[in-house]
Design a protein around this motif. Structure first.
Motif, PDB file in Angstrom:
ATOM      1  N   GLU A 136       8.653  17.006  -1.087  1.00 42.84           N
ATOM      2  CA  GLU A 136       8.494  16.672   0.327  1.00 42.84           C
ATOM      3  C   GLU A 136       7.841  17.837   1.063  1.00 42.84           C
ATOM      4  OE1 GLU A 136      11.991  13.359   0.822  1.00 42.84           O
ATOM      5  OE2 GLU A 136      12.269  15.296   1.797  1.00 42.84           O
ATOM      6  N   VAL A 137       6.602  17.618   1.469  1.00 41.36           N
ATOM      7  CA  VAL A 137       5.786  18.655   2.093  1.00 41.36           C
ATOM      8  C   VAL A 137       5.080  18.063   3.298  1.00 41.36           C
ATOM      9  CG1 VAL A 137       3.758  20.138   1.812  1.00 41.36           C
ATOM     10  CG2 VAL A 137       5.428  19.948  -0.041  1.00 41.36           C
ATOM     11  N   ILE A 138       5.050  18.805   4.381  1.00 38.35           N
ATOM     12  CA  ILE A 138       4.209  18.488   5.531  1.00 38.35           C
ATOM     13  C   ILE A 138       3.095  19.520   5.568  1.00 38.35           C
ATOM     14  CG2 ILE A 138       4.084  18.319   8.043  1.00 38.35           C
ATOM     15  CD1 ILE A 138       5.628  16.051   6.792  1.00 38.35           C
ATOM     16  N   GLY A 139       1.858  19.061   5.614  1.00 35.64           N
ATOM     17  CA  GLY A 139       0.745  19.998   5.622  1.00 35.64           C
ATOM     18  C   GLY A 139      -0.210  19.694   4.488  1.00 35.64           C
ATOM     19  N   ASN A 140      -0.502  20.705   3.672  1.00 32.89           N
ATOM     20  CA  ASN A 140      -1.461  20.570   2.587  1.00 32.89           C
ATOM     21  C   ASN A 140      -0.853  19.754   1.450  1.00 32.89           C
ATOM     22  OD1 ASN A 140      -3.468  20.813   0.685  1.00 32.89           O
ATOM     23  ND2 ASN A 140      -3.137  22.997   0.299  1.00 32.89           N
ATOM     24  N   LEU A 141      -1.341  18.539   1.253  1.00 33.68           N
ATOM     25  CA  LEU A 141      -0.773  17.639   0.256  1.00 33.68           C
ATOM     26  C   LEU A 141      -1.500  17.683  -1.085  1.00 33.68           C
ATOM     27  CD1 LEU A 141       0.100  14.541   2.454  1.00 33.68           C
ATOM     28  CD2 LEU A 141       1.657  16.241   1.499  1.00 33.68           C
ATOM     29  N   GLN A 142      -2.567  18.465  -1.191  1.00 32.24           N
ATOM     30  CA  GLN A 142      -3.257  18.535  -2.480  1.00 32.24           C
ATOM     31  C   GLN A 142      -2.360  19.084  -3.584  1.00 32.24           C
ATOM     32  OE1 GLN A 142      -6.671  17.391  -3.074  1.00 32.24           O
ATOM     33  NE2 GLN A 142      -5.630  17.377  -5.055  1.00 32.24           N
ATOM     34  N   PRO A 143      -1.590  20.170  -3.337  1.00 32.16           N
ATOM     35  CA  PRO A 143      -0.688  20.624  -4.405  1.00 32.16           C
ATOM     36  C   PRO A 143       0.367  19.594  -4.775  1.00 32.16           C
ATOM     37  CG  PRO A 143      -1.021  22.363  -2.784  1.00 32.16           C
ATOM     38  CD  PRO A 143      -1.613  21.117  -2.206  1.00 32.16           C
ATOM     39  N   ASN A 190       3.639   9.282   3.895  1.00 34.67           N
ATOM     40  CA  ASN A 190       2.747  10.344   4.345  1.00 34.67           C
ATOM     41  C   ASN A 190       1.741  10.707   3.249  1.00 34.67           C
ATOM     42  OD1 ASN A 190       1.995  12.326   6.376  1.00 34.67           O
ATOM     43  ND2 ASN A 190       2.890  13.861   5.027  1.00 34.67           N
ATOM     44  N   TYR A 191       2.224  10.775   2.017  1.00 29.58           N
ATOM     45  CA  TYR A 191       1.320  11.093   0.903  1.00 29.58           C
ATOM     46  C   TYR A 191       0.273   9.990   0.713  1.00 29.58           C
ATOM     47  CZ  TYR A 191      -0.521  11.667  -3.761  1.00 29.58           C
ATOM     48  OH  TYR A 191      -1.376  11.777  -4.828  1.00 29.58           O
ATOM     49  N   MET A 192       0.720   8.734   0.741  1.00 31.61           N
ATOM     50  CA  MET A 192      -0.237   7.650   0.547  1.00 31.61           C
ATOM     51  C   MET A 192      -1.191   7.503   1.726  1.00 31.61           C
ATOM     52  SD  MET A 192       0.131   6.561  -2.459  1.00 31.61           S
ATOM     53  CE  MET A 192      -0.494   4.891  -2.637  1.00 31.61           C
ATOM     54  N   ALA A 193      -0.725   7.880   2.926  1.00 26.87           N
ATOM     55  CA  ALA A 193      -1.618   7.879   4.086  1.00 26.87           C
ATOM     56  C   ALA A 193      -2.674   8.971   3.964  1.00 26.87           C
ATOM     57  CB  ALA A 193      -0.812   8.062   5.366  1.00 26.87           C
ATOM     58  N   TRP A 194      -2.412   9.962   3.134  1.00 29.79           N
ATOM     59  CA  TRP A 194      -3.395  11.016   2.806  1.00 29.79           C
ATOM     60  C   TRP A 194      -4.310  10.570   1.665  1.00 29.79           C
ATOM     61  CZ3 TRP A 194      -3.696  13.716  -1.896  1.00 29.79           C
ATOM     62  CH2 TRP A 194      -4.533  14.839  -1.910  1.00 29.79           C
ATOM     63  N   LEU A 195      -3.738   9.912   0.652  1.00 30.79           N
ATOM     64  CA  LEU A 195      -4.507   9.571  -0.541  1.00 30.79           C
ATOM     65  C   LEU A 195      -5.438   8.377  -0.333  1.00 30.79           C
ATOM     66  CD1 LEU A 195      -4.963  10.065  -3.619  1.00 30.79           C
ATOM     67  CD2 LEU A 195      -3.148   8.369  -4.016  1.00 30.79           C
ATOM     68  N   LEU A 219       4.571   1.460   4.371  1.00 27.50           N
ATOM     69  CA  LEU A 219       3.137   1.703   4.510  1.00 27.50           C
ATOM     70  C   LEU A 219       2.438   0.386   4.779  1.00 27.50           C
ATOM     71  CD1 LEU A 219       0.973   4.055   4.020  1.00 27.50           C
ATOM     72  CD2 LEU A 219       0.559   2.887   1.847  1.00 27.50           C
ATOM     73  N   GLU A 220       1.521   0.392   5.729  1.00 26.15           N
ATOM     74  CA  GLU A 220       0.646  -0.753   5.931  1.00 26.15           C
ATOM     75  C   GLU A 220      -0.808  -0.327   5.735  1.00 26.15           C
ATOM     76  OE1 GLU A 220       3.117  -3.872   8.691  1.00 26.15           O
ATOM     77  OE2 GLU A 220       1.481  -2.752   9.643  1.00 26.15           O
ATOM     78  N   VAL A 221      -1.568  -1.215   5.100  1.00 27.52           N
ATOM     79  CA  VAL A 221      -2.982  -0.983   4.813  1.00 27.52           C
ATOM     80  C   VAL A 221      -3.765  -2.181   5.338  1.00 27.52           C
ATOM     81  CG1 VAL A 221      -4.697  -0.512   3.020  1.00 27.52           C
ATOM     82  CG2 VAL A 221      -2.325   0.283   2.724  1.00 27.52           C
ATOM     83  N   PHE A 222      -4.897  -1.910   5.983  1.00 29.52           N
ATOM     84  CA  PHE A 222      -5.733  -3.009   6.452  1.00 29.52           C
ATOM     85  C   PHE A 222      -6.546  -3.511   5.270  1.00 29.52           C
ATOM     86  CE2 PHE A 222      -9.075  -5.235   8.759  1.00 29.52           C
ATOM     87  CZ  PHE A 222      -8.308  -5.905   9.715  1.00 29.52           C
ATOM     88  N   HIS A 223      -6.234  -4.739   4.854  1.00 29.82           N
ATOM     89  CA  HIS A 223      -6.812  -5.258   3.611  1.00 29.82           C
ATOM     90  C   HIS A 223      -6.915  -6.779   3.719  1.00 29.82           C
ATOM     91  CE1 HIS A 223      -7.790  -5.234  -0.649  1.00 29.82           C
ATOM     92  NE2 HIS A 223      -6.857  -6.140  -0.886  1.00 29.82           N
ATOM     93  N   GLY A 224      -8.053  -7.315   3.360  1.00 32.10           N
ATOM     94  CA  GLY A 224      -8.249  -8.754   3.434  1.00 32.10           C
ATOM     95  C   GLY A 224      -8.234  -9.284   4.849  1.00 32.10           C
ATOM     96  N   GLY A 225      -8.645  -8.460   5.794  1.00 34.81           N
ATOM     97  CA  GLY A 225      -8.737  -8.891   7.183  1.00 34.81           C
ATOM     98  C   GLY A 225      -7.452  -8.800   7.972  1.00 34.81           C
ATOM     99  N   LYS A 226      -6.400  -8.179   7.425  1.00 39.46           N
ATOM    100  CA  LYS A 226      -5.130  -8.057   8.138  1.00 39.46           C
ATOM    101  C   LYS A 226      -4.365  -6.843   7.618  1.00 39.46           C
ATOM    102  CE  LYS A 226      -1.736 -10.922   7.174  1.00 39.46           C
ATOM    103  NZ  LYS A 226      -0.642 -10.097   6.615  1.00 39.46           N
ATOM    104  N   TRP A 227      -3.328  -6.461   8.372  1.00 38.37           N
ATOM    105  CA  TRP A 227      -2.444  -5.394   7.923  1.00 38.37           C
ATOM    106  C   TRP A 227      -1.431  -5.968   6.937  1.00 38.37           C
ATOM    107  CZ3 TRP A 227      -3.441  -0.427   8.690  1.00 38.37           C
ATOM    108  CH2 TRP A 227      -4.277  -0.079   9.749  1.00 38.37           C
ATOM    109  N   VAL A 228      -1.298  -5.321   5.778  1.00 36.89           N
ATOM    110  CA  VAL A 228      -0.338  -5.738   4.759  1.00 36.89           C
ATOM    111  C   VAL A 228       0.601  -4.583   4.466  1.00 36.89           C
ATOM    112  CG1 VAL A 228      -1.916  -7.439   3.777  1.00 36.89           C
ATOM    113  CG2 VAL A 228      -1.877  -5.112   2.839  1.00 36.89           C
TER     114      VAL A 228
END
Length: 247
Positions: A93-100, A119-124, A153-162
């Motif tokens: 669990e890290v806030i900030g640089n997520l590459q490591p 948070n990680y997936m919102a970065w990736l 997590l929600e992702v805009f995909h197929g014309g809507k938030w999923v």
């Protein structure tokens, strides 16, 4: 030879086998891997399908975990790969640089609670062209002070938030087979309505790491095992937690 050579997608886990011939050496720098055919220790493996790959050679004291996104990037395969390679804990669990943190997934299972997983997936995911937002959901009922809400997590995909429930490894479908948003799922189960059909993003047993101890006293690993360890308990947990979208 490889002790472990496996491919994972949704509930599927399968052995993969070496090919003949030669190929480029598999890169080691990052957990994400371009789709391709790669060599490790003289053995060649096809890593062209989107999803999670795991390898362990008999002479190495570490695993090689790799996420193949595909081209174009396959959203559900990327999310499934993350879910297979994550448990509920606090070690990454890290806030900030997520590459490591991302790079740690090359050899280890990520240990993250829901908000950090999101948070990680919102970065990736934006690195593969996806628009993402984190959504909080919570109970309207009595509070216990430690398990009253959740981050998805929600992702805009197929014309809507999923919506993807990352730490529980699933998402839900409406009566037309369309993936729901968090708000749509809350409406669908309100008032004790039947639970909609769901798709599992991994096939592993849900586990909360015992390293997470809330307030110095509550072993969250035991809480996960004893309080939400069965399908019936998990269903009751979903109904309790998915009652409103947080502002």
């Amino acid at each position: 030879m490889m002790e472990i050579a496996k491919y994972y997608l949704n509930e599927t886990e399968e052995d993969i086998f070496p090919l003949g011939g030669s190929a480029p050496i598999m890169p080691f720098q990052h957990v994400t891997l371009p789709a391709g055919v790669y060599m490790m220790h003289g053995e060649v493996y096809d890593c062209t399908r989107p999803g999670l790959y795991r390898f362990k050679h008999e002479t190495e004291a570490f695993f090689r975990n790799r996420i193949v996104a595909g081209s174009p990037a396959n959203l559900h395969a990327i999310v499934s790969a993350f879910c297979w390679n994550q448990i509920h804990g606090t070690g990454h669990e890290v806030i900030g640089n997520l590459q490591p943190v991302s790079d740690a997934g090359r050899m280890f299972v990520w240990r993250m609670r829901c908000g950090y997983a999101g948070n990680y997936m919102a970065w990736l995911l934006p690195q593969f062209g996806f628009s993402v937002r984190q959504v909080g959901v919570s109970t309207l009922g009595p509070k216990n002070g430690y398990d009253d809400g959740h981050q998805v997590l929600e992702v805009f995909h197929g014309g809507k938030w999923v919506m993807f429930d990352l730490t529980n490894g699933r998402y839900w479908l409406d009566s037309n087979g369309v993936q729901m948003s968090a708000a749509e799922f809350i409406v669908a189960i309100a008032g004790g309505a039947p639970m909609p059909a769901h798709v599992k993003l991994d096939g592993k047993q849900r586990r909360w790491d015992h390293e997470a101890v809330l307030g110095g006293t509550l072993d969250m690993g035991l809480y996960g095992e004893l309080c939400i360890g069965t399908d019936a308990q998990m269903g009751a947990w979903f109904r309790r937690i998915y009652q409103k979208v947080d502002a």
